[in-house]
Design a protein around this motif. Structure first.
Motif, mmCIF file in Angstrom:
data_model
loop_
_atom_site.group_PDB
_atom_site.id
_atom_site.type_symbol
_atom_site.label_atom_id
_atom_site.label_comp_id
_atom_site.label_asym_id
_atom_site.label_seq_id
_atom_site.Cartn_x
_atom_site.Cartn_y
_atom_site.Cartn_z
ATOM 1 N N TYR A 1 69.448 -51.234 28.901
ATOM 2 C CA TYR A 1 69.432 -51.074 30.185
ATOM 3 C C TYR A 1 69.065 -49.926 30.670
ATOM 4 C CZ TYR A 1 72.433 -55.272 30.518
ATOM 5 O OH TYR A 1 72.995 -56.467 30.287
ATOM 6 N N VAL A 2 69.337 -48.563 29.868
ATOM 7 C CA VAL A 2 68.709 -47.478 30.275
ATOM 8 C C VAL A 2 67.299 -47.254 30.237
ATOM 9 C CG1 VAL A 2 68.373 -44.931 29.520
ATOM 10 C CG2 VAL A 2 70.781 -46.038 29.545
ATOM 11 N N ARG A 3 66.786 -47.734 29.189
ATOM 12 C CA ARG A 3 65.282 -47.998 28.845
ATOM 13 C C ARG A 3 64.653 -48.754 30.179
ATOM 14 N NH1 ARG A 3 64.973 -50.080 24.249
ATOM 15 N NH2 ARG A 3 64.581 -48.178 23.232
ATOM 16 N N ILE A 4 65.122 -49.838 30.758
ATOM 17 C CA ILE A 4 64.793 -50.645 31.805
ATOM 18 C C ILE A 4 64.907 -49.598 33.066
ATOM 19 C CG2 ILE A 4 64.946 -52.669 33.212
ATOM 20 C CD1 ILE A 4 66.284 -54.106 30.711
ATOM 21 N N ALA A 5 65.840 -48.977 33.062
ATOM 22 C CA ALA A 5 66.164 -48.154 34.222
ATOM 23 C C ALA A 5 65.113 -46.872 34.546
ATOM 24 C CB ALA A 5 67.767 -47.484 34.280
ATOM 25 N N GLU A 6 64.888 -46.283 33.296
ATOM 26 C CA GLU A 6 64.040 -45.319 33.265
ATOM 27 C C GLU A 6 62.372 -45.558 33.266
ATOM 28 O OE1 GLU A 6 66.753 -42.231 30.617
ATOM 29 O OE2 GLU A 6 65.183 -43.418 29.748
ATOM 30 N N HIS A 7 62.188 -46.883 32.562
ATOM 31 C CA HIS A 7 60.670 -47.139 32.568
ATOM 32 C C HIS A 7 60.256 -48.678 32.976
ATOM 33 C CE1 HIS A 7 60.320 -43.877 30.093
ATOM 34 N NE2 HIS A 7 61.437 -44.138 29.147
ATOM 35 N N GLY A 8 61.465 -49.429 33.650
ATOM 36 C CA GLY A 8 60.951 -50.874 33.948
ATOM 37 C C GLY A 8 60.916 -51.750 32.782
ATOM 38 N N TYR A 9 60.552 -52.906 33.202
ATOM 39 C CA TYR A 9 60.419 -53.876 31.999
ATOM 40 C C TYR A 9 59.141 -53.743 31.562
ATOM 41 C CZ TYR A 9 64.392 -56.515 33.708
ATOM 42 O OH TYR A 9 65.741 -56.878 33.912
ATOM 43 N N GLY B 1 68.772 -46.048 40.828
ATOM 44 C CA GLY B 1 69.281 -45.260 41.903
ATOM 45 C C GLY B 1 70.227 -44.357 42.055
ATOM 46 N N LEU B 2 71.341 -44.442 41.203
ATOM 47 C CA LEU B 2 72.196 -43.306 41.202
ATOM 48 C C LEU B 2 71.778 -42.088 40.553
ATOM 49 C CD1 LEU B 2 75.850 -45.086 40.206
ATOM 50 C CD2 LEU B 2 74.880 -43.852 42.184
ATOM 51 N N SER B 3 70.910 -42.252 39.300
ATOM 52 C CA SER B 3 70.227 -40.997 38.758
ATOM 53 C C SER B 3 69.293 -40.351 39.500
ATOM 54 C CB SER B 3 69.821 -41.389 37.425
ATOM 55 O OG SER B 3 68.647 -42.370 37.521
ATOM 56 N N ALA B 4 68.915 -41.188 40.810
ATOM 57 C CA ALA B 4 67.890 -40.339 41.572
ATOM 58 C C ALA B 4 68.686 -39.739 42.525
ATOM 59 C CB ALA B 4 66.963 -41.557 42.378
ATOM 60 N N ASP C 1 71.958 -38.493 34.340
ATOM 61 C CA ASP C 1 70.951 -39.289 33.708
ATOM 62 C C ASP C 1 71.346 -40.857 34.016
ATOM 63 O OD1 ASP C 1 72.927 -39.724 31.917
ATOM 64 O OD2 ASP C 1 71.807 -38.585 30.405
ATOM 65 N N ALA C 2 70.164 -41.785 33.626
ATOM 66 C CA ALA C 2 70.620 -43.079 33.808
ATOM 67 C C ALA C 2 71.725 -43.568 33.004
ATOM 68 C CB ALA C 2 69.324 -43.837 33.438
ATOM 69 N N ALA C 3 72.067 -43.105 31.722
ATOM 70 C CA ALA C 3 73.250 -43.377 30.763
ATOM 71 C C ALA C 3 74.570 -43.063 31.660
ATOM 72 C CB ALA C 3 73.023 -42.811 29.609
ATOM 73 N N THR C 4 74.420 -42.102 32.045
ATOM 74 C CA THR C 4 75.807 -41.734 32.674
ATOM 75 C C THR C 4 76.021 -42.419 33.918
ATOM 76 O OG1 THR C 4 75.559 -39.417 31.830
ATOM 77 C CG2 THR C 4 77.164 -39.474 33.614
ATOM 78 N N ALA C 5 74.912 -42.668 34.746
ATOM 79 C CA ALA C 5 75.254 -43.324 35.956
ATOM 80 C C ALA C 5 75.398 -44.976 35.521
ATOM 81 C CB ALA C 5 73.535 -43.490 36.606
ATOM 82 N N GLY C 6 75.073 -45.475 34.356
ATOM 83 C CA GLY C 6 75.843 -46.691 34.012
ATOM 84 C C GLY C 6 77.001 -46.950 33.597
ATOM 85 N N LEU C 7 77.737 -45.832 33.134
ATOM 86 C CA LEU C 7 79.202 -45.563 33.075
ATOM 87 C C LEU C 7 79.633 -45.420 34.327
ATOM 88 C CD1 LEU C 7 79.573 -43.018 30.218
ATOM 89 C CD2 LEU C 7 80.046 -45.293 30.058
ATOM 90 N N LEU C 8 79.430 -44.791 35.390
ATOM 91 C CA LEU C 8 79.906 -44.655 36.692
ATOM 92 C C LEU C 8 79.713 -46.253 37.439
ATOM 93 C CD1 LEU C 8 78.234 -41.353 38.128
ATOM 94 C CD2 LEU C 8 80.461 -41.646 37.121
ATOM 95 N N VAL C 9 78.803 -46.798 37.316
ATOM 96 C CA VAL C 9 78.735 -48.291 37.567
ATOM 97 C C VAL C 9 79.809 -48.893 37.162
ATOM 98 C CG1 VAL C 9 77.331 -50.205 37.879
ATOM 99 C CG2 VAL C 9 76.412 -47.883 38.335
ATOM 100 N N SER C 10 80.029 -48.954 35.743
ATOM 101 C CA SER C 10 80.660 -49.866 35.127
ATOM 102 C C SER C 10 82.231 -49.490 35.573
ATOM 103 C CB SER C 10 80.554 -49.746 33.517
ATOM 104 O OG SER C 10 81.288 -50.588 32.822
ATOM 105 N N TRP C 11 82.622 -48.306 35.519
ATOM 106 C CA TRP C 11 83.952 -47.752 35.717
ATOM 107 C C TRP C 11 84.242 -48.180 37.220
ATOM 108 C CZ3 TRP C 11 84.052 -42.426 33.344
ATOM 109 C CH2 TRP C 11 83.634 -42.249 31.890
ATOM 110 N N THR C 12 83.274 -48.015 38.124
ATOM 111 C CA THR C 12 83.675 -48.317 39.557
ATOM 112 C C THR C 12 83.765 -49.933 39.672
ATOM 113 O OG1 THR C 12 82.470 -46.467 40.389
ATOM 114 C CG2 THR C 12 82.951 -48.136 41.668
ATOM 115 N N ALA C 13 83.093 -50.410 39.125
ATOM 116 C CA ALA C 13 83.069 -52.247 39.124
ATOM 117 C C ALA C 13 84.110 -52.546 38.335
ATOM 118 C CB ALA C 13 81.853 -52.525 38.389
ATOM 119 N N GLY C 14 84.658 -51.865 37.394
ATOM 120 C CA GLY C 14 86.156 -52.333 36.804
ATOM 121 C C GLY C 14 87.090 -52.210 37.636
#
Length: 366
Positions: A52-60, A87-90, A95-108
């Motif tokens: 997921y982080v790789r897609i966030a940073e470089h696309g598919y 979007g969050l890392s921008a 970074d994108a990995a930390t943004a992923g945690l923020l999304v996951s915890w908020t979504a939880g």
């Protein structure tokens, strides 16, 4: 008018759920410290999180070839989580990995809220609170603390189902479409909306325009990603070909049956008992007379998780969004006194946290 507003049972549900996740994180930190591992990295920098982080940073466009010749492409992963990470890392200094945690915890938290509202509507406020907490102590609930899609998908699914139960079909369809941009399991939610509308049509011989609109919007997210992968791969079956290369083809449960047969008999017996328990929970959901959309969704998630040839260890995680399975235990627990329910939940939270730490600090993916 909003679907709901925070009230005391909701706050208790969210607080109880958050406490279960804090217990999980604390046990992970202690276990990681004792073994010299980096617990935070295990939450955001391993297995699917890396994709997921790789897609966030470089696309598919990334693929890796395994020693046996299998090709694993990032097109197997749906786009909403990496889009949110990007979007969050921008806009935040992360970074994108930390943004992923923020999304996951908020979504939880959003998922726990929606699960609570569904449970409260079906079985009462107390059962709704317990349902949210039980979801937080699910055996693979540690994934809810990772930069994975389970919490994001479950949040969309729970609120989509709650919207259907409230008769708000357009909102339900929009949330279902968002779920379809998150995980392939959205097919169960799409089926839940479609079958519910079909049953209503058979009974009433008519469907309001808003119901039709909701049903038509519901599959657009899932279909959009499948179509995108098909265009990228140059074939209408492109998405399914990509998934098959990952070993995720649909085989009707053959791989699961072979896996069980090849196990030593004590392990096979234990796994058979676990599957029997799963079947009994489904029976209890039917006997509880859960609303049709919730029941279809729950059974759909279970079936999708069992009929594929995926890595067996991931199947309990794949079933985690089927929170309806926990509604019969939640209703039963709601009938006992608080001084009995709290120790039960505390014990489950510690067991879940211990299993999560053991899995996260181990070598295999969840």
């Amino acid at each position: 008018m909003p679907l709901t507003r925070p009230d005391r049972p909701t706050l208790v549900a969210l607080g109880g759920y958050a406490l279960t996740r804090l217990v999980g994180l604390l046990v992970l930190v202690l276990a990681a410290g004792a073994t010299g591992e980096d617990g935070l990295h295990r939450l955001s920098g391993r297995w699917d999180s890396v994709w997921y982080v790789r897609i966030a940073e470089h696309g598919y466009g990334y693929a890796t070839t395994l020693p046996n010749g299998d090709v694993h492409s990032d097109l197997a992963f749906f786009p909403l989580l990496p889009l949110l990470e990007r979007g969050l890392s921008a806009v935040l200094p992360v970074d994108a990995a930390t943004a992923g945690l923020l999304v996951s915890w908020t979504a939880g938290l959003a998922a726990a809220w929606g699960i609570h509202r569904c449970g409260a509507r079906v079985a009462g406020p107390r059962a709704g609170v317990l349902l949210a907490v039980l979801w937080g102590v699910y055996p693979t609930a540690f994934v809810q603390s990772m930069a994975y899609t389970e919490t994001l998908f479950t949040a969309f699914a729970a609120w989509s189902l709650y919207a259907v139960l409230r008769g708000r079909w357009i909102l339900a369809g929009a949330l279902c479409a968002a779920a379809g941009l998150t995980r392939p399991t959205a097919v169960a939610l799409i089926a839940a909306l479609g079958i519910t509308a079909l049953v209503a049509f058979v009974g009433e011989r008519r469907l309001p325009p808003r119901t039709v609109a909701g049903v038509l919007v519901a599959p657009l997210g899932w279909l959009g990603h499948v179509a995108y992968v098909g265009v990228r791969e140059g074939t209408p079956t492109g998405y399914f070909d990509v998934q098959a290369a990952w070993g995720n083809s649909i085989d009707g449960g053959v791989a699961l049956a072979l896996f069980i047969v090849r196990l030593p008999w004590p392990a096979a017996l234990g796994l058979g008992a676990a599957l029997a328990l799963l079947g009994w929970l489904v029976v209890l959901c039917v006997r509880q007379r859960q609303p049709l959309p919730l029941l279809v969704y729950t059974v759909g998630v279970v079936l999708v998780s069992l009929v594929g040839a995926a890595y067996f260890g991931s199947r309990p995680r794949l079933m985690m969004p089927a929170f309806g399975l926990l509604l019969p235990p939640a209703a039963a627990l709601a009938r006992v006194r608080t001084r009995t329910a709290v120790p039960v939940l505390a014990g489950l939270a510690l067991a879940s946290a211990g299993y999560g730490a053991l899995t996260l600090l181990g070598p295999g993916p969840p």
